[in-house]
Design a protein around this motif. Sequence first.
Motif, PDB file in Angstrom:
ATOM      1  N   ARG A  79       0.816  -1.219   0.000  1.00 22.05           N
ATOM      2  CA  ARG A  79       0.000   0.000   0.000  1.00 22.05           C
ATOM      3  C   ARG A  79       0.855   1.277   0.000  1.00 22.05           C
ATOM      4  N   VAL A  80       2.004   1.211  -0.655  1.00 21.18           N
ATOM      5  CA  VAL A  80       2.874   2.384  -0.710  1.00 21.18           C
ATOM      6  C   VAL A  80       2.208   3.517  -1.475  1.00 21.18           C
ATOM      7  N   ALA A  81       1.561   3.202  -2.600  1.00 19.25           N
ATOM      8  CA  ALA A  81       0.955   4.247  -3.428  1.00 19.25           C
ATOM      9  C   ALA A  81      -0.117   5.012  -2.651  1.00 19.25           C
ATOM     10  N   GLU A  82      -0.958   4.278  -1.909  1.00 23.15           N
ATOM     11  CA  GLU A  82      -1.999   4.945  -1.137  1.00 23.15           C
ATOM     12  C   GLU A  82      -1.409   5.866  -0.082  1.00 23.15           C
ATOM     13  N   ASP A  83      -0.363   5.384   0.592  1.00 23.62           N
ATOM     14  CA  ASP A  83       0.272   6.206   1.622  1.00 23.62           C
ATOM     15  C   ASP A  83       0.885   7.466   1.040  1.00 23.62           C
ATOM     16  N   VAL A  84       1.542   7.324  -0.106  1.00 25.35           N
ATOM     17  CA  VAL A  84       2.177   8.491  -0.732  1.00 25.35           C
ATOM     18  C   VAL A  84       1.119   9.482  -1.195  1.00 25.35           C
ATOM     19  N   PHE A  85      -0.008   8.980  -1.679  1.00 24.15           N
ATOM     20  CA  PHE A  85      -1.083   9.880  -2.085  1.00 24.15           C
ATOM     21  C   PHE A  85      -1.596  10.681  -0.887  1.00 24.15           C
ATOM     22  N   ARG A  86      -1.743  10.022   0.248  1.00 28.56           N
ATOM     23  CA  ARG A  86      -2.250  10.713   1.441  1.00 28.56           C
ATOM     24  C   ARG A  86      -1.301  11.819   1.890  1.00 28.56           C
ATOM     25  N   THR A 121      -0.102   3.607 -13.114  1.00 24.97           N
ATOM     26  CA  THR A 121      -1.380   4.204 -13.511  1.00 24.97           C
ATOM     27  C   THR A 121      -2.553   3.486 -12.865  1.00 24.97           C
ATOM     28  N   ALA A 122      -2.510   2.158 -12.881  1.00 26.44           N
ATOM     29  CA  ALA A 122      -3.608   1.386 -12.305  1.00 26.44           C
ATOM     30  C   ALA A 122      -3.665   1.531 -10.790  1.00 26.44           C
ATOM     31  N   THR A 123      -2.501   1.477 -10.134  1.00 22.84           N
ATOM     32  CA  THR A 123      -2.466   1.504  -8.676  1.00 22.84           C
ATOM     33  C   THR A 123      -2.885   2.859  -8.130  1.00 22.84           C
ATOM     34  N   VAL A 124      -2.278   3.920  -8.649  1.00 23.22           N
ATOM     35  CA  VAL A 124      -2.608   5.257  -8.170  1.00 23.22           C
ATOM     36  C   VAL A 124      -4.003   5.656  -8.631  1.00 23.22           C
ATOM     37  N   LYS A 229      -1.998   9.247   7.811  1.00 17.85           N
ATOM     38  CA  LYS A 229      -1.050  10.294   7.459  1.00 17.85           C
ATOM     39  C   LYS A 229      -0.138   9.906   6.301  1.00 17.85           C
ATOM     40  N   GLY A 230       0.094   8.622   6.119  1.00 21.48           N
ATOM     41  CA  GLY A 230       0.881   8.197   4.976  1.00 21.48           C
ATOM     42  C   GLY A 230       2.379   8.247   5.163  1.00 21.48           C
ATOM     43  N   TYR A 231       2.840   8.506   6.390  1.00 26.81           N
ATOM     44  CA  TYR A 231       4.281   8.604   6.596  1.00 26.81           C
ATOM     45  C   TYR A 231       4.984   7.273   6.360  1.00 26.81           C
ATOM     46  N   ALA A 232       4.287   6.165   6.635  1.00 25.73           N
ATOM     47  CA  ALA A 232       4.909   4.848   6.441  1.00 25.73           C
ATOM     48  C   ALA A 232       5.302   4.650   4.988  1.00 25.73           C
ATOM     49  N   GLY A 233       4.411   5.035   4.062  1.00 27.07           N
ATOM     50  CA  GLY A 233       4.720   4.892   2.650  1.00 27.07           C
ATOM     51  C   GLY A 233       5.889   5.749   2.225  1.00 27.07           C
ATOM     52  N   LEU A 234       5.953   6.971   2.742  1.00 24.16           N
ATOM     53  CA  LEU A 234       7.065   7.855   2.406  1.00 24.16           C
ATOM     54  C   LEU A 234       8.386   7.276   2.892  1.00 24.16           C
ATOM     55  N   ILE A 235       8.375   6.709   4.092  1.00 26.64           N
ATOM     56  CA  ILE A 235       9.602   6.103   4.624  1.00 26.64           C
ATOM     57  C   ILE A 235      10.023   4.917   3.767  1.00 26.64           C
TER      58      ILE A 235
END
Length: 447
Positions: A79-86, A121-124, A229-235
């Motif tokens: 779920r990196v894409a979702e976290d980065v979007f947030r 494209t599909a994920t985001v 908050k999505g910080y996990a994806g950014l990390i």
Amino acid sequence: MTAGLVALLAVLVLLVLLCTGVPVAFALAAAGVLGLVIYRGGDITSGTLGSLPYQATAEATLVVIPMFILMGVLAAHARVAEDVFRISHRLLRRLPGGLGLASIAACAGFGAVSGSSVATTATVGRVAIVEMRKYGYSVSFAAGIVAAAGTLSVLIPPSIVLVIYGIITGESIGALLTAGIIPGILSALVFMSLVIIRVRLRPAIGGYNQAPTAVDEQPSLAGNRPQGKGYAGLIKITVLFAIVIGGIYAGLFTATEAASLGALAALLMLLADVFRYGPRQLTTNLRNSFAEAASVTSFIFAILVGASLFTYFLVSAGITNSFANWALDLPVPPTVLIIVLLAIMIPLGMFLDPISIMLIVLPLAYPVVTGLGYDGIWFAILTVKMIEIGLITPPVGLNVYVLAGTPGVRLEDAFRGIGWFLPAELFTTSLLFLIPDLVTWLPSQIG
């Protein structure tokens, strides 16, 4: 029959097979085998079929491909894409078109671990388009943003397309991946600027009911705070990017080692999600990740085998050398010739996937480019930009068709929205063409 006529027949067969829906890998293989049978005879062709597929795939450098694919797939299931979007929306929501800007940032961020334009494209798109429509964005505008920004994944490292370019041409894969950083950031900034300008000129397409006097006065967007908050994806993205590109740039790892370590790190990140989703969901994610990575890898290697047969025929018939000599002797300025070679890739991109385009075009174009004295890495980035344009160009833009599967997005809406981003791509490509240092400076710093 002369080599030229045999080559023409093989190309015609290739085009007919592609038009009738034959998979690219089999079409390339069939055209190559036909050319070899006519030009070299059945005995030599049978010997070639027995050895060439193994030779084309039994190279240590090709390990980069499945490792980068696996890294991207594992990151997607984490779920990196979702976290980065947030987190992107938290940072950009007060700007005009904040959700659109967050979508571009999410595509760029996920592209830094994916390497696949269609996957990004599909994920985001699953997350971003739903959010943009929820807050009043025009469907065509939202689809155009994601389709265009999804192309950043074939430019921002780790790019599978750039890896294939390095394998075909012999250019340093590490230098190619590093060369994509500045053009990738530039492309994302151009897209963001376009979104801001369009929302300022037509507030309604960005969710505003009337032209705002200040962005903060629009409660619908300012109050939109996605859950988490999505910080996990950014990390996670930062760690993976540091391992792959930081390791290559610092000279700590080769591209193959960096890709393997990146895949391992992504696997550990997904395993850590057992605390977030539970063991049952983790097991499902792991199974799906490895199955998807195996499927995509098989598809790419099948194309490599088919293209190796077609390329072997062209080389053995002397077509590549003849084309290079003919092109170099043309009474036109070198820049015009380069532009023509690049422009050829746009119509090809309307019908073929990026890897197939490079496997068909580069054996002919690369010797011409280097023979004219141009930098092969600079040409690689321009090639990728042409492929990006093909991915969003009618009638068959792969990214647009991927988005057409998103609920509520029709194919005509997606194509209508992408029209504004094609001039932006041409503008960015022109900058890279006129200022080669934007491409070549960073790779030159690798020690």
